[in-house]
Design a protein around this motif. Structure first.
Motif, PDB file in Angstrom:
ATOM      1  N   VAL A 225       0.937  -1.151   0.029  1.00 29.94           N
ATOM      2  CA  VAL A 225       0.081  -0.160   0.033  1.00 29.94           C
ATOM      3  C   VAL A 225       1.110   1.240  -0.108  1.00 29.94           C
ATOM      4  CG1 VAL A 225      -1.786   1.216   1.333  1.00 29.94           C
ATOM      5  CG2 VAL A 225      -1.737  -1.332   1.362  1.00 29.94           C
ATOM      6  N   THR A 249      -1.952  -1.002  -3.932  1.00 26.86           N
ATOM      7  CA  THR A 249      -2.716   0.187  -3.974  1.00 26.86           C
ATOM      8  C   THR A 249      -2.181   1.184  -3.448  1.00 26.86           C
ATOM      9  OG1 THR A 249      -3.565  -0.500  -1.769  1.00 26.86           O
ATOM     10  CG2 THR A 249      -4.786  -1.535  -3.416  1.00 26.86           C
ATOM     11  N   VAL A 271      -5.416  -1.403 -11.124  1.00 30.94           N
ATOM     12  CA  VAL A 271      -5.907   0.010 -10.766  1.00 30.94           C
ATOM     13  C   VAL A 271      -4.523   1.041 -11.101  1.00 30.94           C
ATOM     14  CG1 VAL A 271      -7.129  -0.936  -8.939  1.00 30.94           C
ATOM     15  CG2 VAL A 271      -4.860  -0.204  -8.332  1.00 30.94           C
TER      16      VAL A 271
END
Length: 276
Positions: A225, A249, A271
């Motif tokens: 992350v 992410t 993403v």
């Protein structure tokens, strides 16, 4: 192998910023008198008092009440002084404890960095884990960032890819494999700490990671992350192996290759890919 790092300024913590005792006591007494006056005025208004009844003489009971009131005021003033002194002592003790912790951290930091520069791969691995442990136990955010900076600086050191090794040189290949294991361990530890929730006391989310010019020949950063902090891959080289970012992410790290310039072996999360 010598690990050359930018000169590190010794951590010098100033003492606690404490106001002079006289000023603190004056402010404390002023605050106490203000609060007492406000309470008295509020009670006066609530009871709808219009004046005081004058007394030319007081009896023993009233005198005793006045004496008790005087002792109460003196006791309250003494308690206020004791509270101020106790608070200042606590601040000084806390600062001394932090200084001791910082000094111990600095000693362990010096030892760990020395291990990173050792010729033995096993000792270097120990230094990597020691620095990661130091980052976890760092008493301040700045000291944790220093440990992370050293780990990233280790990855930025000159590195020869496997394809550039001399043909048939087994000794050079063994040394390369040992060095690669150390480097991949650094990457794995960074990934593990970036997977931890930001509220976890050992999470490295929100810190800076400078991978400028790092040669990646593999590494697993999946499900990391990248939230907060500066993460940069400017000039990074992806030469063989698989560098896995799948499941990661957060913000797209600065300088990371994006389609259509993604080199072979670099696996990005969906993403981060630009929408068609």
């Amino acid at each position: 192998m010598n690990l050359r790092l930018p000169p590190r300024r010794p951590a010098q913590r100033p003492g606690p910023r404490l106001w002079p005792v006289g000023i603190v006591l004056a402010l404390a007494f002023t605050a106490a008198l203000t609060a007492a006056s406000a309470v008295s005025y509020t009670g006066w208004e609530m009871l709808d008092v219009r004046g005081l009844k004058p007394e030319r003489r007081i009896d023993s009971r009233t005198l005793f009440d006045l004496v008790k009131l005087a002792f109460g005021v003196v006791a309250g003033a003494g308690a206020l002084v004791a509270l101020v002194v106790a608070y200042r002592r606590q601040r000084v003790d806390e600062d001394a404890a932090l200084r001791d912790t910082t000094r111990l951290h600095t000693e362990r930091f010096t030892t760990a960095v020395s291990q990173l520069g050792d010729d033995s791969p096993a000792v270097r691995l120990g230094g990597v884990h020691a620095l990661a442990g130091l980052a976890d136990d760092a008493p301040t955010r700045e000291l944790r960032q220093t440990c992370i900076d050293v780990l990233c600086a280790y990855l930025r050191l000159p590195y020869t890819a496997e394809a550039d090794l001399p043909a048939g040189d087994e000794e050079a290949r063994h040394a390369f494999l040992a060095l690669r294991e150390v480097r991949h361990t650094v990457i794995r530890l960074i990934r593990d700490h970036l997977r931890l929730p930001r509220t976890h006391h050992r999470s490295w989310q929100g810190h800076d990671f400078d991978f400028t010019g790092v040669v990646f020949d593999g590494g697993d950063l999946s499900e990391a992350v990248f939230s907060g902090g500066m993460v940069g891959f400017s000039g990074a080289v992806f030469s063989g192996g698989t560098v896995d970012f799948r499941g990661a992410t957060g913000a797209v790290p600065r300088g990371l290759p994006m389609p259509p310039a993604v080199p072979p072996g670099l696996m990005l999360p969906s993403v981060w890919l630009p929408t068609p």
